[in-house]
Design a protein around this motif. Sequence first.
Motif, PDB file in Angstrom:
ATOM      1  N   ASP A 144       0.848  -1.193   0.000  1.00 44.11           N
ATOM      2  CA  ASP A 144       0.000   0.000   0.000  1.00 44.11           C
ATOM      3  C   ASP A 144       0.882   1.240   0.000  1.00 44.11           C
ATOM      4  OD1 ASP A 144      -0.481   1.548   2.960  1.00 44.11           O
ATOM      5  OD2 ASP A 144       0.485  -0.428   3.075  1.00 44.11           O
TER       6      ASP A 144
ATOM      7  N   ASP B  58      -3.102  -0.252  -3.731  1.00 41.36           N
ATOM      8  CA  ASP B  58      -2.823  -1.549  -3.100  1.00 41.36           C
ATOM      9  C   ASP B  58      -2.403  -2.468  -4.232  1.00 41.36           C
ATOM     10  OD1 ASP B  58      -5.255  -0.459  -1.154  1.00 41.36           O
ATOM     11  OD2 ASP B  58      -3.764  -1.666  -0.086  1.00 41.36           O
TER      12      ASP B  58
ATOM     13  N   ALA C  57      -2.953   6.162   7.684  1.00 41.91           N
ATOM     14  CA  ALA C  57      -4.002   5.210   8.053  1.00 41.91           C
ATOM     15  C   ALA C  57      -3.715   3.837   7.448  1.00 41.91           C
ATOM     16  CB  ALA C  57      -5.361   5.727   7.571  1.00 41.91           C
TER      17      ALA C  57
ATOM     18  N   THR D 254      -4.474  -0.699   7.836  1.00 41.44           N
ATOM     19  CA  THR D 254      -5.042  -1.860   8.518  1.00 41.44           C
ATOM     20  C   THR D 254      -3.874  -2.601   9.185  1.00 41.44           C
ATOM     21  OG1 THR D 254      -4.704  -3.255   6.581  1.00 41.44           O
ATOM     22  CG2 THR D 254      -6.838  -2.118   6.756  1.00 41.44           C
TER      23      THR D 254
ATOM     24  N   ASP E 234      -1.668  -4.044   6.507  1.00 45.28           N
ATOM     25  CA  ASP E 234      -0.738  -3.052   5.940  1.00 45.28           C
ATOM     26  C   ASP E 234       0.424  -2.823   6.909  1.00 45.28           C
ATOM     27  OD1 ASP E 234      -3.508  -0.966   4.820  1.00 45.28           O
ATOM     28  OD2 ASP E 234      -2.450  -2.582   3.764  1.00 45.28           O
TER      29      ASP E 234
ATOM     30  N   LEU F  45      -8.412   4.220  14.487  1.00 42.97           N
ATOM     31  CA  LEU F  45      -8.952   5.551  14.194  1.00 42.97           C
ATOM     32  C   LEU F  45     -10.424   5.444  13.850  1.00 42.97           C
ATOM     33  CD1 LEU F  45      -6.115   6.924  11.844  1.00 42.97           C
ATOM     34  CD2 LEU F  45      -6.490   7.494  14.253  1.00 42.97           C
ATOM     35  N   VAL F  46     -10.757   4.385  13.119  1.00 47.12           N
ATOM     36  CA  VAL F  46     -12.138   4.186  12.686  1.00 47.12           C
ATOM     37  C   VAL F  46     -12.347   2.707  12.411  1.00 47.12           C
ATOM     38  CG1 VAL F  46     -11.638   4.565  10.239  1.00 47.12           C
ATOM     39  CG2 VAL F  46     -13.924   5.037  11.104  1.00 47.12           C
ATOM     40  N   GLU F  47     -13.573   2.241  12.644  1.00 47.42           N
ATOM     41  CA  GLU F  47     -13.907   0.842  12.349  1.00 47.42           C
ATOM     42  C   GLU F  47     -15.177   0.826  11.510  1.00 47.42           C
ATOM     43  OE1 GLU F  47     -13.480  -0.225  16.739  1.00 47.42           O
ATOM     44  OE2 GLU F  47     -12.693  -2.030  15.784  1.00 47.42           O
ATOM     45  N   ALA F  48     -15.196  -0.033  10.494  1.00 44.74           N
ATOM     46  CA  ALA F  48     -16.374  -0.165   9.643  1.00 44.74           C
ATOM     47  C   ALA F  48     -16.569  -1.647   9.366  1.00 44.74           C
ATOM     48  CB  ALA F  48     -16.186   0.591   8.330  1.00 44.74           C
ATOM     49  N   ASP F  49     -17.560  -2.277  10.022  1.00 40.44           N
ATOM     50  CA  ASP F  49     -17.765  -3.722   9.899  1.00 40.44           C
ATOM     51  C   ASP F  49     -16.436  -4.442  10.119  1.00 40.44           C
ATOM     52  OD1 ASP F  49     -20.636  -4.338   7.736  1.00 40.44           O
ATOM     53  OD2 ASP F  49     -20.333  -3.019   9.439  1.00 40.44           O
TER      54      ASP F  49
ATOM     55  N   ILE G 252     -13.488  -3.742   8.757  1.00 45.20           N
ATOM     56  CA  ILE G 252     -12.317  -2.913   8.439  1.00 45.20           C
ATOM     57  C   ILE G 252     -11.982  -2.071   9.662  1.00 45.20           C
ATOM     58  CG2 ILE G 252     -11.348  -1.120   6.953  1.00 45.20           C
ATOM     59  CD1 ILE G 252     -13.480  -1.815   4.892  1.00 45.20           C
TER      60      ILE G 252
ATOM     61  N   VAL H 199      -9.102   0.630  10.884  1.00 49.30           N
ATOM     62  CA  VAL H 199      -8.019   1.464  10.366  1.00 49.30           C
ATOM     63  C   VAL H 199      -7.305   2.137  11.538  1.00 49.30           C
ATOM     64  CG1 VAL H 199      -7.501   3.496   8.972  1.00 49.30           C
ATOM     65  CG2 VAL H 199      -9.158   1.832   8.161  1.00 49.30           C
TER      66      VAL H 199
END
Lengths: 81, 175
Positions: free
Chosen positions: B5, B45, B78, B80, B83, B113-117, B119, B121
């Motif tokens: 990435d 990526d 940012a 994962t 990464d 920093l943030v979570e989405a389902d 993912i 980050v």
Amino acid sequence: MVGRGRHQYNEINAAFRRLREIPTLTVVESHNGHRWGWVRCICGATPFKVWSTPRNAGNHAKAVVTWATGHARCGKSEEES
Amino acid sequence: MSTWDFRVTLNRAPTDQEADLLYEAGLDDCAVAGGPDGSTFLMCDRESGSLLEAIMSVLVQIRSVDGLWAIGVDHDDAVTLGDAARRHGKRTQASLRQLANGQRGPGGFPPPLVEADNISVYSWGEISTWLRTAMGDDIPEVNRDIALADAAVKLACRARATHREDQVRRLLEVA
């Protein structure tokens, strides 16, 4: 506010659900060329172009979430200006 | 082969037609987007044998679209955990997940920093600082290959702007 568009890939829809919680971002569905649409920030930056068929939907979803973190302070900047 | 990435800053925002040309050039594993500072970049990526090869392949594809070129290469902060593991080079994603969950290590791993389902980050800056101080990991401040690629891109831009491309190419061969 987020539009009602649904992408064909669940990973990207999951990312959109997260973006829905960020009021400074708007998801726009347009279906032009290879673009499903884009995500716009109120700061006026180049919108994140969402591909209809990205090579890897998981990575594309990760990218839009990552991009959104870079715009996390845009709403606060707008309020302060 | 690994997936690398990185971010490539463009000289300007592409038009919609140019964005489609970028996709058709093979950049369907990169996203076109911009930052609050007005920059426009590709978030990539790319699967390749090495980070430098991945960056080079993206640069070639960008140049195939008239009027667009790279002006910089860097890493997004940012990441994962996958990464982060690839950037670290000596820890696996599983190792970082165990540190993040507190199953191993002293605790205090930086929160996402943030979570989405599925993912999550994180900040690479925060992760790398924690790994250096809490775990004693040897992580350079700046990735060597990213720094090399960025320097090469900036040199290429200056060479083009001053019409010295051939001379600079020869300079690199003899230096």
